[in-house]
Design a protein around this motif. Structure first.
Motif, short mmCIF file in Angstrom:
data_model
loop_
_atom_site.label_atom_id
_atom_site.label_comp_id
_atom_site.label_asym_id
_atom_site.label_seq_id
_atom_site.Cartn_x
_atom_site.Cartn_y
_atom_site.Cartn_z
N GLN A 45 0.82 -1.22 0.00
CA GLN A 45 0.00 0.00 0.00
C GLN A 45 0.85 1.27 0.00
O GLN A 45 0.54 2.23 -0.68
CB GLN A 45 -0.94 0.02 1.20
N ARG A 46 1.93 1.27 0.77
CA ARG A 46 2.75 2.48 0.91
C ARG A 46 4.02 2.46 0.06
O ARG A 46 4.67 3.49 -0.09
CB ARG A 46 3.13 2.68 2.37
N ASN A 112 3.44 -13.21 -5.97
CA ASN A 112 4.28 -12.40 -5.08
C ASN A 112 4.86 -11.21 -5.84
O ASN A 112 5.72 -11.38 -6.72
CB ASN A 112 5.41 -13.25 -4.50
N PRO A 113 4.42 -9.99 -5.53
CA PRO A 113 4.92 -8.82 -6.26
C PRO A 113 6.40 -8.53 -6.06
O PRO A 113 7.01 -7.81 -6.86
CB PRO A 113 4.05 -7.68 -5.73
N VAL A 114 7.02 -9.10 -5.03
CA VAL A 114 8.46 -8.87 -4.81
C VAL A 114 9.26 -9.46 -5.98
O VAL A 114 10.34 -8.95 -6.31
CB VAL A 114 8.92 -9.46 -3.46
N GLU A 115 8.74 -10.49 -6.62
CA GLU A 115 9.42 -11.06 -7.79
C GLU A 115 9.65 -9.98 -8.85
O GLU A 115 10.68 -9.98 -9.52
CB GLU A 115 8.59 -12.20 -8.39
N HIS A 116 8.72 -9.05 -8.99
CA HIS A 116 8.87 -7.98 -9.97
C HIS A 116 9.90 -6.94 -9.52
O HIS A 116 10.54 -6.29 -10.35
CB HIS A 116 7.52 -7.31 -10.25
N ALA A 160 1.95 -2.53 -6.14
CA ALA A 160 0.56 -2.27 -5.74
C ALA A 160 -0.40 -2.81 -6.79
O ALA A 160 -1.06 -2.06 -7.50
CB ALA A 160 0.34 -0.78 -5.50
N TRP A 161 -0.48 -4.12 -6.87
CA TRP A 161 -1.37 -4.75 -7.83
C TRP A 161 -2.81 -4.55 -7.41
O TRP A 161 -3.15 -4.66 -6.21
CB TRP A 161 -1.06 -6.23 -7.93
N ASP A 166 -7.27 -4.08 -3.56
CA ASP A 166 -8.72 -4.31 -3.36
C ASP A 166 -8.97 -5.22 -2.16
O ASP A 166 -9.86 -4.99 -1.37
CB ASP A 166 -9.36 -4.92 -4.62
N ALA A 167 -8.15 -6.27 -2.04
CA ALA A 167 -8.33 -7.20 -0.91
C ALA A 167 -8.04 -6.53 0.43
O ALA A 167 -8.67 -6.85 1.43
CB ALA A 167 -7.41 -8.42 -1.10
#
Length: 170
Positions: A45-46, A112-116, A160-161, A166-167
């Motif tokens: 989020q941040r 997992n967004p950290v992969e990006h 921030a997908w 949303d979840a």
């Protein structure tokens, strides 16, 4: 927060690069089996990113990382989403009091967004680079991670997908 680890080594990723005609760019290749590991946790989020460079991926290093993240965010309750690596599930791992571990489904690294973030780091800071030593690699990795930690809006734009946000906001 989402958490992941990545291996960085003295093995480079030779890619295309621009050079004015008729100059042909010279890119060195290196294949050495020396590695270090970056641990990262991100608040989607941040865009707040916490990282550590550690010598191994194991329960002891994971413990150091969790303790450090818990210390940096002592006044917050953290739900840490992570994959199913053995050191994440170890019975010897002591989860800090202000943290709860939430595993991702098996075989789902795409969640997992950290992969990006790892992709971004490798693309922007590591392609066509050769390091004389593991210490030089670690110094460059630490500087790259610091720069990424300070770029919270950039980090947020990567992690921030919509389905995650949303979840969290419903």
């Amino acid at each position: 927060m989402f958490q992941d680890e990545a291996r960085f080594g003295r093995i480079n990723d030779v890619r295309r690069c621009w050079a004015p005609r008729p100059i042909r760019p010279l890119c060195q290749a290196m294949l050495t089996h020396e590695y270090t590991y970056a641990y990262a946790a991100v608040d989607v989020q941040r865009g707040v990113l916490d990282t550590l460079v550690l010598p191994h991926v194991n329960t002891d290093c994971m413990q150091l990382f969790l303790d450090e993240v818990a210390r940096r965010h002592a006044s917050e309750h953290i739900v840490m989403v992570l994959d199913g690596a053995g050191w994440h599930r170890s019975m010897a791992l002591r989860v800090p009091a202000n943290m709860h571990l939430l595993p991702l489904p098996p075989y789902a690294p795409e969640l997992n967004p950290v992969e990006h973030l790892w992709d971004e780091l490798r693309e922007k800071y590591f392609h066509n680079r050769v390091f004389d030593s593991l210490d030089a690699l670690e110094d460059h990795l630490v500087a790259s991670l610091r720069a990424t930690e300070q770029a919270t809006e950039k980090v947020r734009s990567i992690v921030a997908w919509p389905w995650i946000i949303d979840a969290l906001t419903k």
